[in-house]
Write a protein that holds these residues in place. Structure first.
Motif, PDB file in Angstrom:
ATOM      1  N   GLN A  35      87.878  36.583  28.645  1.00  0.00           N
ATOM      2  CA  GLN A  35      86.816  36.823  27.663  1.00  0.00           C
ATOM      3  C   GLN A  35      85.424  36.464  28.168  1.00  0.00           C
ATOM      4  N   ALA A  36      85.235  36.344  29.477  1.00  0.00           N
ATOM      5  CA  ALA A  36      83.910  36.101  30.037  1.00  0.00           C
ATOM      6  C   ALA A  36      83.199  37.433  30.193  1.00  0.00           C
ATOM      7  N   GLY A  37      81.891  37.414  30.131  1.00  0.00           N
ATOM      8  CA  GLY A  37      81.131  38.641  30.303  1.00  0.00           C
ATOM      9  C   GLY A  37      79.650  38.359  30.314  1.00  0.00           C
ATOM     10  N   GLY A  38      78.883  39.354  30.711  1.00  0.00           N
ATOM     11  CA  GLY A  38      77.436  39.200  30.716  1.00  0.00           C
ATOM     12  C   GLY A  38      76.786  40.053  31.769  1.00  0.00           C
ATOM     13  N   ASP A  39      75.649  39.561  32.270  1.00  0.00           N
ATOM     14  CA  ASP A  39      74.892  40.282  33.281  1.00  0.00           C
ATOM     15  C   ASP A  39      75.094  39.620  34.645  1.00  0.00           C
ATOM     16  N   SER A  40      74.237  39.942  35.601  1.00  0.00           N
ATOM     17  CA  SER A  40      74.403  39.414  36.954  1.00  0.00           C
ATOM     18  C   SER A  40      74.182  37.900  37.005  1.00  0.00           C
ATOM     19  N   TYR A  41      73.239  37.384  36.231  1.00  0.00           N
ATOM     20  CA  TYR A  41      73.038  35.929  36.211  1.00  0.00           C
ATOM     21  C   TYR A  41      74.255  35.212  35.642  1.00  0.00           C
ATOM     22  N   GLU A  42      74.819  35.764  34.589  1.00  0.00           N
ATOM     23  CA  GLU A  42      76.007  35.146  33.995  1.00  0.00           C
ATOM     24  C   GLU A  42      77.173  35.172  34.978  1.00  0.00           C
ATOM     25  N   PHE A  43      77.278  36.236  35.777  1.00  0.00           N
ATOM     26  CA  PHE A  43      78.334  36.283  36.787  1.00  0.00           C
ATOM     27  C   PHE A  43      78.120  35.202  37.832  1.00  0.00           C
ATOM     28  N   LEU A  44      76.881  35.001  38.278  1.00  0.00           N
ATOM     29  CA  LEU A  44      76.603  33.944  39.247  1.00  0.00           C
ATOM     30  C   LEU A  44      76.976  32.569  38.690  1.00  0.00           C
ATOM     31  N   ILE A  45      76.637  32.326  37.433  1.00  0.00           N
ATOM     32  CA  ILE A  45      76.951  31.041  36.803  1.00  0.00           C
ATOM     33  C   ILE A  45      78.459  30.858  36.680  1.00  0.00           C
ATOM     34  N   ARG A  46      79.159  31.886  36.174  1.00  0.00           N
ATOM     35  CA  ARG A  46      80.618  31.785  35.994  1.00  0.00           C
ATOM     36  C   ARG A  46      81.337  31.632  37.320  1.00  0.00           C
ATOM     37  N   TYR A  47      80.915  32.366  38.341  1.00  0.00           N
ATOM     38  CA  TYR A  47      81.565  32.281  39.646  1.00  0.00           C
ATOM     39  C   TYR A  47      81.383  30.888  40.239  1.00  0.00           C
ATOM     40  N   ALA A  48      80.188  30.352  40.121  1.00  0.00           N
ATOM     41  CA  ALA A  48      79.931  29.010  40.668  1.00  0.00           C
ATOM     42  C   ALA A  48      80.752  27.955  39.944  1.00  0.00           C
ATOM     43  N   THR A  49      80.870  28.048  38.614  1.00  0.00           N
ATOM     44  CA  THR A  49      81.575  27.005  37.866  1.00  0.00           C
ATOM     45  C   THR A  49      83.089  27.136  37.969  1.00  0.00           C
ATOM     46  N   THR A  50      83.621  28.361  37.993  1.00  0.00           N
ATOM     47  CA  THR A  50      85.078  28.505  38.003  1.00  0.00           C
ATOM     48  C   THR A  50      85.671  28.571  39.403  1.00  0.00           C
ATOM     49  N   VAL A  51      85.081  29.338  40.288  1.00  0.00           N
ATOM     50  CA  VAL A  51      85.663  29.513  41.619  1.00  0.00           C
ATOM     51  C   VAL A  51      85.176  28.438  42.589  1.00  0.00           C
ATOM     52  N   LEU A  52      83.885  28.228  42.643  1.00  0.00           N
ATOM     53  CA  LEU A  52      83.318  27.252  43.578  1.00  0.00           C
ATOM     54  C   LEU A  52      83.316  25.831  43.024  1.00  0.00           C
ATOM     55  N   GLU A  53      83.603  25.690  41.734  1.00  0.00           N
ATOM     56  CA  GLU A  53      83.660  24.406  41.033  1.00  0.00           C
ATOM     57  C   GLU A  53      82.372  23.599  41.200  1.00  0.00           C
ATOM     58  N   LYS A  54      81.243  24.309  41.037  1.00  0.00           N
ATOM     59  CA  LYS A  54      79.927  23.671  41.042  1.00  0.00           C
ATOM     60  C   LYS A  54      79.294  23.899  39.685  1.00  0.00           C
ATOM     61  N   GLU A  55      78.520  22.929  39.245  1.00  0.00           N
ATOM     62  CA  GLU A  55      77.805  23.073  37.984  1.00  0.00           C
ATOM     63  C   GLU A  55      76.544  23.889  38.252  1.00  0.00           C
ATOM     64  N   MET A  56      76.302  24.940  37.437  1.00  0.00           N
ATOM     65  CA  MET A  56      75.116  25.768  37.636  1.00  0.00           C
ATOM     66  C   MET A  56      74.535  26.162  36.292  1.00  0.00           C
ATOM     67  N   THR A  57      73.210  26.184  36.230  1.00  0.00           N
ATOM     68  CA  THR A  57      72.493  26.604  35.034  1.00  0.00           C
ATOM     69  C   THR A  57      71.834  27.956  35.306  1.00  0.00           C
TER      70      THR A  57
ATOM     71  N   ALA B 282      70.924  29.762  38.808  1.00  0.00           N
ATOM     72  CA  ALA B 282      71.349  31.120  39.159  1.00  0.00           C
ATOM     73  C   ALA B 282      70.164  31.954  39.627  1.00  0.00           C
ATOM     74  N   LYS B 283      69.011  31.771  38.983  1.00  0.00           N
ATOM     75  CA  LYS B 283      67.813  32.499  39.410  1.00  0.00           C
ATOM     76  C   LYS B 283      67.390  32.085  40.811  1.00  0.00           C
ATOM     77  N   SER B 284      67.415  30.790  41.086  1.00  0.00           N
ATOM     78  CA  SER B 284      67.009  30.330  42.419  1.00  0.00           C
ATOM     79  C   SER B 284      68.037  30.721  43.475  1.00  0.00           C
ATOM     80  N   LEU B 285      69.327  30.732  43.120  1.00  0.00           N
ATOM     81  CA  LEU B 285      70.356  31.174  44.054  1.00  0.00           C
ATOM     82  C   LEU B 285      70.166  32.646  44.404  1.00  0.00           C
ATOM     83  N   ALA B 286      69.917  33.467  43.400  1.00  0.00           N
ATOM     84  CA  ALA B 286      69.694  34.894  43.650  1.00  0.00           C
ATOM     85  C   ALA B 286      68.470  35.110  44.533  1.00  0.00           C
TER      86      ALA B 286
END
Length: 138
Positions: A60-82, A86-90
């Motif tokens: 049930q996750a979804g969103g735009d490219s920023y939301e994907f960056l945040i979700r990927y970092a928190t679930t796969v990479l196990e890093k906390e991201m806001t 996500a903007k600075s990472l991009a």
């Protein structure tokens, strides 16, 4: 153009998918694939490249490219991201961007898309609509 020059730039979903090796069909604007955010045996991750949106129908996750960056970092990479992270990472990754504001030229039928122009002659009849009933047409 750097990210700081255009603060309304948003990374495209295609650029984010390419960076994280998401298995998607770049030739289709709408499609389904396996979700990269969790173990998935069947395609449950839908994406729409025209609208720049994605959704996983399993988690049930979804969103735009920023939301994907945040979700990927928190679930796969196990890093906390806001969102700011996500903007600075991009920006640091140099992902291909698009204008996040969107223009009003593609919004057909809305207040922003421009109204249909009515010829000036059709409104010049004083008090008459131009319709003549059948009994008067004889």
């Amino acid at each position: 153009m750097s990210f700081s020059e255009n603060h309304d730039a948003k990374p495209t979903l295609e650029a984010v998918f390419e960076h994280y090796d998401v298995d998607y069909n770049a030739e289709r604007s709408i499609g389904m694939t396996r979700c990269p955010l969790h173990e998935d045996n069947t395609p449950s991750f839908s994406y729409n490249l025209t609208r720049q949106l994605w959704k996983c129908h399993s988690c049930q996750a979804g969103g735009d490219s920023y939301e994907f960056l945040i979700r990927y970092a928190t679930t796969v990479l196990e890093k906390e991201m806001t969102f700011v992270g996500a903007k600075s990472l991009a920006a640091s990754l140099g992902l291909a961007t698009q204008d996040a504001g969107g223009g009003d030229s593609h919004l057909s039928g809305s207040a922003y898309g421009g109204r249909r122009q009515v010829p000036a002659g059709s409104r010049d009849r004083k008090g008459r609509s131009g319709y003549v009933p059948a009994w008067r047409r004889r």
